[in-house]
Scaffold this active site. Sequence first.
Site, PDB file in Angstrom:
ATOM      1  N   ARG A 868      -6.627  60.180  11.699  1.00  0.00           N
ATOM      2  CA  ARG A 868      -7.504  60.523  12.819  1.00  0.00           C
ATOM      3  C   ARG A 868      -6.674  60.454  14.099  1.00  0.00           C
ATOM      4  O   ARG A 868      -5.944  59.484  14.328  1.00  0.00           O
ATOM      5  CB  ARG A 868      -8.646  59.507  12.863  1.00  0.00           C
ATOM      6  CG  ARG A 868      -9.731  59.854  13.826  1.00  0.00           C
ATOM      7  CD  ARG A 868     -10.819  58.787  13.802  1.00  0.00           C
ATOM      8  NE  ARG A 868     -11.558  58.778  12.558  1.00  0.00           N
ATOM      9  CZ  ARG A 868     -12.205  57.703  12.091  1.00  0.00           C
ATOM     10  NH1 ARG A 868     -12.181  56.565  12.763  1.00  0.00           N
ATOM     11  NH2 ARG A 868     -12.861  57.765  10.967  1.00  0.00           N
ATOM     12  N   ARG A 937     -11.656  52.297  20.306  1.00  0.00           N
ATOM     13  CA  ARG A 937     -11.250  53.556  19.677  1.00  0.00           C
ATOM     14  C   ARG A 937     -11.308  54.725  20.661  1.00  0.00           C
ATOM     15  O   ARG A 937     -11.541  54.530  21.839  1.00  0.00           O
ATOM     16  CB  ARG A 937     -12.154  53.821  18.479  1.00  0.00           C
ATOM     17  CG  ARG A 937     -12.013  52.713  17.425  1.00  0.00           C
ATOM     18  CD  ARG A 937     -12.773  53.068  16.190  1.00  0.00           C
ATOM     19  NE  ARG A 937     -12.585  52.070  15.147  1.00  0.00           N
ATOM     20  CZ  ARG A 937     -13.080  52.227  13.937  1.00  0.00           C
ATOM     21  NH1 ARG A 937     -13.765  53.307  13.625  1.00  0.00           N
ATOM     22  NH2 ARG A 937     -12.890  51.293  13.024  1.00  0.00           N
ATOM     23  N   LYS A1002     -14.899  47.078  15.058  1.00  0.00           N
ATOM     24  CA  LYS A1002     -14.587  48.274  15.858  1.00  0.00           C
ATOM     25  C   LYS A1002     -15.356  48.264  17.174  1.00  0.00           C
ATOM     26  O   LYS A1002     -16.395  47.594  17.294  1.00  0.00           O
ATOM     27  CB  LYS A1002     -14.922  49.534  15.073  1.00  0.00           C
ATOM     28  CG  LYS A1002     -16.358  49.667  14.631  1.00  0.00           C
ATOM     29  CD  LYS A1002     -16.502  50.940  13.800  1.00  0.00           C
ATOM     30  CE  LYS A1002     -17.676  50.864  12.832  1.00  0.00           C
ATOM     31  NZ  LYS A1002     -17.717  51.950  11.904  1.00  0.00           N
ATOM     32  N   LYS A1004     -16.562  50.968  20.393  1.00  0.00           N
ATOM     33  CA  LYS A1004     -16.598  52.388  20.771  1.00  0.00           C
ATOM     34  C   LYS A1004     -17.142  52.559  22.181  1.00  0.00           C
ATOM     35  O   LYS A1004     -18.066  51.859  22.562  1.00  0.00           O
ATOM     36  CB  LYS A1004     -17.483  53.160  19.795  1.00  0.00           C
ATOM     37  CG  LYS A1004     -16.963  53.138  18.353  1.00  0.00           C
ATOM     38  CD  LYS A1004     -17.862  53.914  17.431  1.00  0.00           C
ATOM     39  CE  LYS A1004     -17.283  53.941  16.028  1.00  0.00           C
ATOM     40  NZ  LYS A1004     -18.133  54.690  15.097  1.00  0.00           N
ATOM     41  N   CYS A1222     -21.569  63.796   8.320  1.00  0.00           N
ATOM     42  CA  CYS A1222     -20.262  63.119   8.234  1.00  0.00           C
ATOM     43  C   CYS A1222     -19.483  63.688   7.053  1.00  0.00           C
ATOM     44  O   CYS A1222     -19.988  64.508   6.307  1.00  0.00           O
ATOM     45  CB  CYS A1222     -20.454  61.626   8.064  1.00  0.00           C
ATOM     46  SG  CYS A1222     -21.014  61.209   6.403  1.00  0.00           S
ATOM     47  N   CYS A1228     -14.331  60.067   1.548  1.00  0.00           N
ATOM     48  CA  CYS A1228     -14.671  58.784   2.145  1.00  0.00           C
ATOM     49  C   CYS A1228     -15.014  57.774   1.052  1.00  0.00           C
ATOM     50  O   CYS A1228     -15.896  58.000   0.228  1.00  0.00           O
ATOM     51  CB  CYS A1228     -15.854  58.939   3.095  1.00  0.00           C
ATOM     52  SG  CYS A1228     -16.324  57.346   3.753  1.00  0.00           S
ATOM     53  N   CYS A1267     -23.471  57.406   3.852  1.00  0.00           N
ATOM     54  CA  CYS A1267     -23.711  55.974   3.690  1.00  0.00           C
ATOM     55  C   CYS A1267     -24.288  55.447   5.004  1.00  0.00           C
ATOM     56  O   CYS A1267     -24.280  56.155   6.017  1.00  0.00           O
ATOM     57  CB  CYS A1267     -22.410  55.248   3.308  1.00  0.00           C
ATOM     58  SG  CYS A1267     -21.402  54.763   4.712  1.00  0.00           S
ATOM     59  N   CYS A1271     -21.724  57.570  10.530  1.00  0.00           N
ATOM     60  CA  CYS A1271     -20.727  58.229  11.377  1.00  0.00           C
ATOM     61  C   CYS A1271     -21.282  59.450  12.112  1.00  0.00           C
ATOM     62  O   CYS A1271     -20.785  59.793  13.179  1.00  0.00           O
ATOM     63  CB  CYS A1271     -19.512  58.640  10.551  1.00  0.00           C
ATOM     64  SG  CYS A1271     -18.622  57.223   9.912  1.00  0.00           S
TER      65      CYS A1271
HETATM   66  S1  SF4 Z   1     -21.119  57.666   7.308  1.00  0.00           S
HETATM   67 FE1  SF4 Z   1     -20.348  56.581   5.540  1.00  0.00          FE
HETATM   68  S2  SF4 Z   1     -19.962  58.181   4.070  1.00  0.00           S
HETATM   69 FE2  SF4 Z   1     -20.119  59.183   6.032  1.00  0.00          FE
HETATM   70  S3  SF4 Z   1     -17.980  59.292   6.724  1.00  0.00           S
HETATM   71 FE3  SF4 Z   1     -18.926  57.463   7.635  1.00  0.00          FE
HETATM   72  S4  SF4 Z   1     -18.344  55.848   6.228  1.00  0.00           S
HETATM   73 FE4  SF4 Z   1     -18.051  57.755   5.124  1.00  0.00          FE
END
Ligand code: SF4
Length: 1362
Positions: A868, A937, A1002, A1004, A1222, A1228, A1267, A1271
């Site tokens: 990244r 970040r 983290k 942000k 995401c 991931c 998940c 993100c």
């Molecule tokens: S939300 Fe969860 S599954 Fe999606 S990119 Fe972020 S860590 Fe990975």
Amino acid sequence: MSSLLETLATLPGASYTHPISTSIPSSSKLNPYLPLPSTSTLFTDSSFLHTVPANTSSSVVHVLGSESVISSRDKDSLVLISRTPQEAYDHSVLALKVAKSGISTFHFVGSAALSGSPTILPNVEEWLESSTPALNGHSSDPDAEERLNSAYEAAALSLLKATRRAQRPFVTHDSNPKPSRAILNFLPYTPELSGEQLIDISLASPLPRDKVRHAVKGFSEIIVLESGSGKYGPAWASVVDALEGSDYPIRSILAGSNPDIASALSSSAPVSRTGSPLPSPSIPKTSITIPSAESKYTDLLASSPSPLEILNDPASLSASESTSPLYAFGKAVAIRREREQLVELAKSVLKAPNTRTEVHEALSQWLLVRDEAASSQAGEKAEKALGEGSSADEKSLLELGRKGHWAKKNLWIVISNSWAQDLASSGLHHALASGLDINLLVYETASSPFSPLAPPQPSRERKKDLALYALNMGDVYTSSVAVYADFAGVINAMREAEAYPGPGLVLAYLPWGDKEDGQSVGQGEVAGPLERLRETKRAVSGGWWPMFRWNPAAQDGKQFILDSPAIKTALSQFLDRQSHLSQLTRASPAIDASVTSSKGTELVAARKEKAKRAYDALLNSLDGPGLLVLYASDGGTAEKVSKRLVSRAKMRGVNATLQVFDGIAANAVEALGAEKNAVFITAVAGQGESPLNGRELTKKLGTLSADSIGESWKDLKVSVFGMGDSNYWPRKEDYIYYNKPAKDLFPRLLSLGASELAPLGLGDDQDPDGYMTAYKPWEASLWRALGVDAVEVVEAQEEVVANEHIKIASDYLRGTILEGLADQSTGAIGPSDAQLTKFHGTYMQDDRDIRESLTAQGLEPAYSFMIRCRMPGGVCTPEQWLAMDRIADEHGNSTFKLTTRQTFQFHGIIKKHLKPAMQAINKSLLDTIAACGDVNRNVQCTVNPALSHIHQTVYDFSKNMSEYLLPKTSAYHEIWLDKKQVAGGEVADLEPLYGPTYLPRKFKMAVAVPPDNGVDVFTNDVGFIAIVENDKVVGYNVTVGGGMGVTHSNKKTYPRLGDLIGFVLPEDAIKAAESIMIVQRDNGNRQDRKNARLKYTIDRMTLPIFKKEVEAVFGKSFQPVRPFEFTTNIDNYGWVQGRDGNWHFTMFIENGRVEDSSRNQFKSGLREIATVHKGQFRLTANQHLILANVTPEDKPEIERLLKKWGLDNLNHSGLRLSSSACVAFPTCGLAMAESERYLPLLVDKVEKLLEDEGMRSDSIVMRMTGCPNGCARPWNAEIAFVGKAPGSYLMMLGGGHHGERLSKPWKSSVTEPEILALLKPLFKQWIAERNDGEPFGDWVIRAGIIKATTHGTNFWAETDAS
Ligand code: SF4
């Protein structure tokens, strides 16, 4: 069989053999790829019938050993049936005679006719040449049926004269007494039926009407007996037609194999079917359905920059043409030959003395460019100059040119299961050896052996083996590609094949090619792009489908290029050592373990074994009882608990060791037999399954029997502790999945002979103290059982979280990253280093799609890295864009992602490429420092092109803040940029701001410029809202405590939006940010990473106290918050003009994925734009892209390019334009369900629901993540989905339309059909009830569908979903 065949093979014209199981020694073979020459004879069997060229004029097709008779659709064909050898011979010569009249014959020869020697006709050639009664013309004859009947009769009469054997269109078997019904038999054999009037039809088509009417006179019922299993038989239809006007009842009996015809006759049903269905071959037709999945490849073919013809494309064939490769090849020969003639004619016209100057010029020009793209244009000019042509050569030239030969076409033959199944394996050699400039695209649709749906007996016919034939030729362009694994590779292969001047073969992998999307492929899986992609990856990564290109024309030893990414290095070396062919011919797909990365795997295994021995030796010094602790864990908690148990056991003197379940799977009986005490600690995955690293052992235990274990476990005592969530499956019937692995495992172990050490323990996340509620008594019972409960133990100091240890021990983020990178024996780096590299902007990942299949082969996962970039405010130059494009191609998976944090992200970078990729990024003047990890970040800021000087101000602020808060360690430069450690390390690194443990979690930050909240400022730990007065940024309102991460069902975790704490002046803003960070650094929870974010710190401390602490560090008080208003958090697409007159274009890049695909070529388009664009590229926080600062003069050119590449297309639904996802699968490591790959497919369906209500353009912010880390910021979207398990999502509603309010869980585990069923009535109601312009997220609350979430702490309140 041979005697009849041998006899027939001696007949004139018997010069062609089609694949049949018997060879015919005396017949001469023709090239099977050419169309049949006239009056040829084809021997075939019914399974090859569909591959016969449709246009078989004057030919005879013998279908040998036929069980059924199939009607030809060709009106110029006879259909004859032979049931005895003599009949077969006579029909054969009769057919040859008929062929003289341009009539073809399909001759079905029953099995009984194949053995036995017929009496032959002496002087057959002479007889064939003898005259027959004249026929009335040819196909222009209006009554083709009559013409065919006449031809048959004439030939039959002539044969009668020559042989004295009568040829009849049917044979009647009279019965005495005469029954009341007649059976017309169209089967290629005569069934044994006593007492029936059987009429064996020999001339099945055309049926001689008058004769049939006569034959059935006096019967009261007609029964048509034919083969088939469909609705009704074609023979029945032709009998009905022949008897039209009569009032016979006409019944149909359709016979399969082993029919019981006598019983069917006794039925009175109008249609009876008997016997098992026969395969239903057909004679070629043109109505062919091409599965949509194949269009992935054909679209790419069609995108060829040069003129192209797919010779057997059903869409462009006329009714008399065939899709068979054989026929197509014939066409290719003709096309190439005619073009050669054109060239020769052009040369001869040039040499002719009278050729006009303009013709001379135009033709010379055409000859020069005849093989290039310009040939078509030059040809048109030549045609114009030629006019109508003044010589015979010129006229011929024009005729050929007008047939389309001016341009050189790329010729392709597609061999697909659906429309040209026969890959003519017997004749591939001829096609490839022809030397013609023609390309074959062959689809392989079989499953790989790694597929969960792989057949137990793999098919023996593998199309991929065709590569062997081709490679053997040496001068055939050969490639093996897979569109779902390497899109660019497919394009490369197609274009290279076209450029190559000889034959080309492109083998294309398309699993489940004949299945339409949505069709079941077995075990609950459904065909679709995602399943095809996964299946392709399994095939490619396992080596079963190696992707390569062999280009004989390539220079510098680059003829063989391997494109398979995961096995690139190892397999390349292998291929250097071994013959290409030997690898490709292997029936078993296994890539030798010593060849692939597994050489490394073995070393790693050896090292691990050594370490384990040393560890065991250490533990053996303990003299207490032994205890083996086994764990299965996906999320890491069960592993953590197990490790802690081992350390507590050691403190009690117990000789404890730790193993993962699957570590003993291979020798479970012996391993457990060697233990006295074993405890198993397991979590739950999916629908009550064992976690991934416990599945092998679970499977193994399932296959064992008490007998097979015998006495070996008689001393083994066991206990099991399970960790689950009783609320995870809300439906009552799914409660069985709660802690299922543990509940199954414990009784299983006891039934296999082990005895109980301590009772089964079941931890539940819903208990007051989570799983610990049950764990504590369970552990106590364990110590009692081991007799160590009385041992006095001083418990270890409160456990410091592993990540904190790693940070402290890392020497300012160095760890052993350098050593790990140098270790080529594995694609991975060590676990601690994997934590540290996050601070450097890179994560280790593995391909989740193929993790299981690699494990099954004993290989390590397909490790790769995500990188990244750090790019404050999301602004870069065109040069930097081009650099990113190159890096994705050279080091990654050829795509890159525009992230929700306004930066670039690369995936699929293997370890060897990690450092070069980092260096390339730095060379482009971007970096990756602190793009991830427990530090501040990438700082975001509103992309606000219409007010460029405001944007410049906030952009400068974001950039300065990002720089100021960067970690100061020089480890980054040492590791990635090869800079030397300062003064040999005497001068230690110092982190004045962070200290050696950096932040607890983290951190942000974002800067927003109202009214645009595109950065979702409230979701950040710290937010700055610019206050603009008199066209100037006068300061910032400050928010604290936003954050998206949650753990499913853990109600101690929650998303939170930031609270406003005050206003600061621009000159104080960075200091304010630093002060907030310092308070979090010192007060954040370092014991529990799930509770470590600033949002929890604030709620623990309370906002007023937190603010006070910050002000103490800041040395100032925050001023009162100034008024502001946000109106949107989605992007403002299209062109806008800034105050300075420059233009800015915001384009839609779905989910930020920059790639070339069969749908869009955005990556290529943006590359071309970057070469001319003089402004900047700006990434939005919604994963889209702005071309900023386009001058009015440059705008037309940019518009042209946007149009050229389809990048100007904003004609999407409001829903799609407001959606984001995401990355999730496959890269991931935390993904529980699909997101980026799935959301566009879901949007297709949800936008249809809105369109049905006439609401296409209304925006609803819909987001999805794989998940609960969130993100793509699902927790404040109006509709959101967060993955829980494959295909299953937690569904939220009620987020604010411009990011001002959190959503609330609505349904716990929804699947796609449920999502659609839930949304449909909601949309209907919303449209009926909404106030003017009322957003969906506001309406669901007003309508009482869901309660509003007013603060993170009440996110889980007033809802049943979790
Ligand atoms: S939300 Fe969860 S599954 Fe999606 S990119 Fe972020 S860590 Fe990975």
